[in-house]
Design a protein around this motif. Structure first.
Motif, PDB file in Angstrom:
ATOM      1  N   UNK A  44      21.134 -14.105  38.114  1.00 33.83           N
ATOM      2  CA  UNK A  44      20.038 -13.248  38.731  1.00 33.83           C
ATOM      3  C   UNK A  44      20.322 -13.216  40.707  1.00 33.83           C
ATOM      4  N   UNK A  45      20.104 -14.579  41.347  1.00 36.88           N
ATOM      5  CA  UNK A  45      20.486 -14.350  42.208  1.00 36.88           C
ATOM      6  C   UNK A  45      21.868 -13.765  43.027  1.00 36.88           C
ATOM      7  N   UNK A  46      22.520 -13.610  42.517  1.00 41.28           N
ATOM      8  CA  UNK A  46      23.901 -14.016  42.835  1.00 41.28           C
ATOM      9  C   UNK A  46      23.664 -12.043  43.081  1.00 41.28           C
ATOM     10  N   UNK A  47      23.377 -12.108  41.957  1.00 36.52           N
ATOM     11  CA  UNK A  47      22.556 -10.578  41.773  1.00 36.52           C
ATOM     12  C   UNK A  47      22.372  -9.601  43.326  1.00 36.52           C
ATOM     13  N   UNK A  48      20.803 -10.716  43.759  1.00 34.06           N
ATOM     14  CA  UNK A  48      20.153 -10.316  44.536  1.00 34.06           C
ATOM     15  C   UNK A  48      20.921 -10.047  45.981  1.00 34.06           C
ATOM     16  N   UNK A  49      21.377 -12.034  46.096  1.00 33.40           N
ATOM     17  CA  UNK A  49      22.803 -10.767  47.130  1.00 33.40           C
ATOM     18  C   UNK A  49      23.789 -10.580  46.989  1.00 33.40           C
ATOM     19  N   UNK A  50      24.536 -10.023  46.068  1.00 37.05           N
ATOM     20  CA  UNK A  50      25.765  -8.617  46.419  1.00 37.05           C
ATOM     21  C   UNK A  50      24.681  -8.027  47.043  1.00 37.05           C
ATOM     22  N   UNK A  51      23.456  -7.128  46.939  1.00 32.20           N
ATOM     23  CA  UNK A  51      22.813  -5.953  46.954  1.00 32.20           C
ATOM     24  C   UNK A  51      22.765  -6.021  48.407  1.00 32.20           C
ATOM     25  N   UNK A  52      22.075  -7.248  48.565  1.00 30.78           N
ATOM     26  CA  UNK A  52      21.518  -7.738  50.155  1.00 30.78           C
ATOM     27  C   UNK A  52      23.019  -7.061  51.348  1.00 30.78           C
ATOM     28  N   UNK A  53      24.451  -7.804  50.529  1.00 32.62           N
ATOM     29  CA  UNK A  53      25.687  -7.393  51.356  1.00 32.62           C
ATOM     30  C   UNK A  53      26.568  -6.168  51.020  1.00 32.62           C
ATOM     31  N   UNK A  74       5.910 -21.382  59.343  1.00 27.69           N
ATOM     32  CA  UNK A  74       5.506 -20.310  58.711  1.00 27.69           C
ATOM     33  C   UNK A  74       6.457 -19.285  58.686  1.00 27.69           C
ATOM     34  N   UNK A  75       8.052 -19.508  59.034  1.00 25.88           N
ATOM     35  CA  UNK A  75       8.734 -18.578  58.277  1.00 25.88           C
ATOM     36  C   UNK A  75       9.986 -19.206  58.070  1.00 25.88           C
ATOM     37  N   UNK A  76      10.033 -19.860  57.740  1.00 26.42           N
ATOM     38  CA  UNK A  76      11.116 -20.291  57.006  1.00 26.42           C
ATOM     39  C   UNK A  76      10.849 -21.030  55.872  1.00 26.42           C
ATOM     40  N   UNK A  77       9.860 -21.394  55.037  1.00 21.26           N
ATOM     41  CA  UNK A  77       9.611 -22.085  54.489  1.00 21.26           C
ATOM     42  C   UNK A  77       9.858 -22.240  52.689  1.00 21.26           C
ATOM     43  N   UNK A  78       9.604 -20.382  52.731  1.00 15.53           N
ATOM     44  CA  UNK A  78      10.116 -20.089  51.541  1.00 15.53           C
ATOM     45  C   UNK A  78      11.248 -19.738  51.266  1.00 15.53           C
ATOM     46  N   UNK A  79      12.649 -19.956  52.590  1.00 13.04           N
ATOM     47  CA  UNK A  79      13.297 -19.661  51.761  1.00 13.04           C
ATOM     48  C   UNK A  79      14.461 -21.072  51.337  1.00 13.04           C
ATOM     49  N   UNK A  80      13.484 -22.504  51.962  1.00 11.41           N
ATOM     50  CA  UNK A  80      13.925 -24.103  51.255  1.00 11.41           C
ATOM     51  C   UNK A  80      14.032 -23.880  50.421  1.00 11.41           C
ATOM     52  N   UNK A  81      14.973 -24.578  49.183  1.00 14.54           N
ATOM     53  CA  UNK A  81      14.884 -24.759  47.716  1.00 14.54           C
ATOM     54  C   UNK A  81      15.264 -26.779  47.790  1.00 14.54           C
ATOM     55  N   UNK A  82      16.111 -27.108  49.026  1.00 16.14           N
ATOM     56  CA  UNK A  82      15.653 -28.604  49.155  1.00 16.14           C
ATOM     57  C   UNK A  82      15.079 -28.239  50.282  1.00 16.14           C
ATOM     58  N   UNK A  83      14.272 -29.850  50.549  1.00 16.24           N
ATOM     59  CA  UNK A  83      13.980 -30.153  52.037  1.00 16.24           C
ATOM     60  C   UNK A  83      14.775 -31.367  52.783  1.00 16.24           C
ATOM     61  N   UNK A  84      14.988 -31.582  53.755  1.00 14.03           N
ATOM     62  CA  UNK A  84      15.495 -33.035  53.923  1.00 14.03           C
ATOM     63  C   UNK A  84      14.215 -33.109  54.920  1.00 14.03           C
ATOM     64  N   UNK A  85      13.600 -34.325  55.153  1.00 16.22           N
ATOM     65  CA  UNK A  85      13.686 -35.312  56.486  1.00 16.22           C
ATOM     66  C   UNK A  85      14.775 -35.691  57.210  1.00 16.22           C
ATOM     67  N   UNK A  92      16.118 -17.100  60.752  1.00 11.62           N
ATOM     68  CA  UNK A  92      17.495 -17.742  59.422  1.00 11.62           C
ATOM     69  C   UNK A  92      16.873 -17.345  58.257  1.00 11.62           C
ATOM     70  N   UNK A  93      16.444 -16.254  58.044  1.00  9.13           N
ATOM     71  CA  UNK A  93      16.203 -15.311  56.284  1.00  9.13           C
ATOM     72  C   UNK A  93      17.572 -15.131  56.413  1.00  9.13           C
ATOM     73  N   UNK A  94      18.400 -15.024  56.659  1.00  8.98           N
ATOM     74  CA  UNK A  94      19.404 -14.488  56.490  1.00  8.98           C
ATOM     75  C   UNK A  94      20.554 -15.208  55.312  1.00  8.98           C
ATOM     76  N   UNK A  95      20.128 -16.609  55.700  1.00  9.28           N
ATOM     77  CA  UNK A  95      21.069 -16.907  55.323  1.00  9.28           C
ATOM     78  C   UNK A  95      21.045 -17.252  53.796  1.00  9.28           C
ATOM     79  N   UNK A  96      19.517 -17.104  53.062  1.00 10.66           N
ATOM     80  CA  UNK A  96      19.453 -17.122  51.715  1.00 10.66           C
ATOM     81  C   UNK A  96      20.858 -15.851  50.634  1.00 10.66           C
ATOM     82  N   UNK A  97      20.337 -14.533  51.443  1.00 10.25           N
ATOM     83  CA  UNK A  97      21.920 -13.393  51.066  1.00 10.25           C
ATOM     84  C   UNK A  97      22.818 -15.022  50.822  1.00 10.25           C
ATOM     85  N   UNK A  98      23.525 -15.513  51.474  1.00  8.88           N
ATOM     86  CA  UNK A  98      24.893 -16.118  51.715  1.00  8.88           C
ATOM     87  C   UNK A  98      24.804 -17.368  50.384  1.00  8.88           C
TER      88      UNK A  98
END
Length: 313
Positions: free
Chosen positions: A252-261, A177-188, A150-156
């Motif tokens: 800067x996050x939007x710049x990174x997103x644009x670069x990935x795109x 293990x794979x996606x903890x680093x992409x979450x900005x907010x967590x909901x249980x 699901x890592x691709x979601x960060x780029x959008x």
């Protein structure tokens, strides 16, 4: 019909038609997007991800309704698994949001993932732009829920909401293990179930390993079906946005997103060029057979394909 003019007038039908065009790879659709691109960038994009059965659609539904009460216009892109037979989306998240579809301030679109392992359809970023140009205040991108890819979601997205549920057993560790680093907010979600507090504690413990990060993602307990904790969740998303703006991270996050795109589009274009110039993949198939038969190594095969295309790397 002037799609450009109608889209700028917040016409939902024009948005639907333009999304269909970009999904089908219609050059006219991308030409319209090129023209209207300066009108994008105003919407706040929230990614909603998590394992299957976490209640992503129900939670998205409740958040959309809460934002509508605040007078905001909202769009939802629900990325479904794709039917291997028809290529169409088969989950039909819109069925679970039928009452929302009648709201003039809400636009909902299901898109097939089309075999894209990142949980995001290749046309999703284009669809986000369409809905942004249409004038949506918020755009939710709800993903397939395929775990670590699901890592691709960060780029959008501007903020990524990771939804977890109690009762996942050992699988929760692999997912985290794979996606903890992409979450900005967590909901249980389904916080009334046994083990919900334990799940929240486990997430907090995982977050302790990222002490060098300035933003510590909050972990919110919610019961989506009972509309419990929804306002607090939205407030956490707003806090993340405020944090990024205050610390000059938003741009800067939007710049990174644009670069990935841009990089992704370059890859897609090169792949199309290779297949187009290979007489319907015949040349590529021939190289692949030689590689599989150990007559040719894959690195030399790439050089040969590029030489055939007269492309220098």
């Amino acid at each position: 019909m002037d799609i450009e003019k109608r889209l700028l007038e917040h016409d939902k039908r024009a948005a639907a038609r333009l999304i269909t065009k970009v999904e089908n790879g219609d050059p006219e659709g991308y030409k319209i997007l090129q023209t209207l691109y300066p009108n994008s960038g105003k919407a706040y994009v929230i990614g909603v991800t998590g394992p299957p059965g976490a209640g992503k659609s129900t939670l998205t539904d409740k958040m959309v309704k809460a934002l509508r009460k605040q007078g905001k216009t909202v769009s939802v892109i629900a990325v479904d698994p794709t039917s291997p037979f028809t290529g169409g989306a088969i989950l039909g998240d819109r069925v679970r949001m039928t009452d929302l579809s009648m709201d003039p301030g809400v636009f909902i679109r299901s898109m097939g993932a089309r075999g894209h392992l990142g949980g995001i359809s290749e046309a999703t970023s284009a669809a986000v732009k369409v809905l942004d140009i249409m004038g949506s205040d918020y755009i939710f991108v709800e993903t397939v829920g395929v775990g670590q890819s699901e890592i691709d979601i960060v780029k959008n997205c501007d903020t990524t909401l990771m939804i977890m549920v109690p009762g996942l057993g050992d699988d929760i560790q692999a997912i985290k293990a794979g996606v903890m680093e992409i979450g900005d907010v967590f909901a249980v979600n389904k916080a009334d179930r046994d083990g919900a507090k334990r799940t929240a504690r486990e997430i907090q413990m995982m977050l302790d390993f990222n002490k060098d990060k300035g933003w510590r993602p909050p972990v919110k307990m919610v019961i989506a079906t009972e509309n419990n904790g929804i306002d607090e969740l939205i407030e956490a998303i707003h806090q993340h946005k405020a944090y990024m703006i205050e610390n000059n991270l938003f741009e800067s996050r939007r710049v990174e997103n644009a670069k990935s795109e841009v990089l992704e589009l370059i890859k897609e274009r090169i792949e199309r060029m290779i297949l187009d110039q290979s007489q319907k993949e015949e040349a590529l198939d021939a190289y692949a057979k030689r590689v599989a038969g150990r007559e040719l190594d894959p690195y030399s095969a790439v050089d040969k394909v590029m030489m055939d295309m007269k492309v220098k790397i």
